[in-house]
Write a protein that holds these residues in place. Structure first.
Motif, short mmCIF file in Angstrom:
data_model
loop_
_atom_site.label_atom_id
_atom_site.label_comp_id
_atom_site.label_asym_id
_atom_site.label_seq_id
_atom_site.Cartn_x
_atom_site.Cartn_y
_atom_site.Cartn_z
N THR A 12 0.85 -1.19 0.00
CA THR A 12 0.00 0.00 0.00
C THR A 12 0.89 1.24 0.00
N GLU A 16 -2.26 5.83 2.15
CA GLU A 16 -3.39 4.94 2.41
C GLU A 16 -3.27 4.31 3.80
N LEU A 169 -7.47 -1.43 -4.20
CA LEU A 169 -7.14 -0.74 -2.95
C LEU A 169 -7.31 -1.77 -1.83
#
Length: 196
Positions: A12, A16, A169
């Motif tokens: 990530t 985030e 995501l």
């Protein structure tokens, strides 16, 4: 802030990851009805706006800015109450208010999906519009300490898991899976103090 980091086996961005941590702290404080949750909400929403912009989730990006505004309002309501002199109690919507809330969700969905399809390059205007409208409703109900906010969040968060998996995501998808569990916990906790 876009350097890749590893978190529980997921790759990530640092942005985030920080957004994730602040969001979890927000919901933990919301469940406990601690008004400082709104500060963490403001911070996490500001950071997530950048994350969603990069993922071309423009409805979610815009939603974060609305969350910041609603968070300022919610912070005041939780701290000082509707009348400005007392703490806001947990309560339930009246039957008519529930109908109005569902109609507002539907109208918001139609308007947002149309706007996103017409004016952005998103590849998920319907999902983004539906979930953005639901999130707006959930946030407004949360700021007013309406117990139904948790039901809205359960529905929205389950669907967001799928959307964020689709958009790659992964950490945010994991966050929303955690949010589903936390929303169930919030519903149970608030049910104990809800004024019917």
């Amino acid at each position: 802030m876009n350097d890749a980091v590893q978190f529980f086996g997921l790759t990530t961005s640092l942005l985030e990851l920080l957004s994730f941590i602040l969001s979890v702290m927000t919901v933990v404080l919301n469940i406990r009805q601690i008004h400082w949750a709104w500060l963490f909400s403001i911070l996490s929403s500001g950071l997530y706006a950048s994350v969603f912009f990069e993922a071309r989730l423009y409805g979610d990006m815009g939603l974060q800015w609305v969350f910041i505004i609603v968070s300022v309002w919610g912070w005041f309501l939780w701290w000082r109450g509707i009348d400005g002199s007392s703490e806001l109690p947990v309560s339930a919507l009246a039957s008519r208010e529930r109908v109005v809330a569902l109609i507002a969700w539907g109208l918001g969905f139609i308007a947002l999906a149309w706007f996103l399809k017409k004016f952005t390059d998103t590849d998920v205007p319907v999902a983004d519009g539906f979930l953005t409208a639901g999130s707006l409703l959930g946030q407004v109900l949360l700021s007013r300490k309406k117990i139904e906010n948790w039901l809205i969040w359960i529905i929205v968060d389950v669907l967001y898991v799928g959307l964020y998996l689709y958009k790659n995501l992964m950490l945010t998808a994991a966050l929303y899976a955690v949010f589903v569990i936390m929303a169930i916990m919030g519903l149970r906790a608030w049910s104990k103090t809800c004024q019917k």
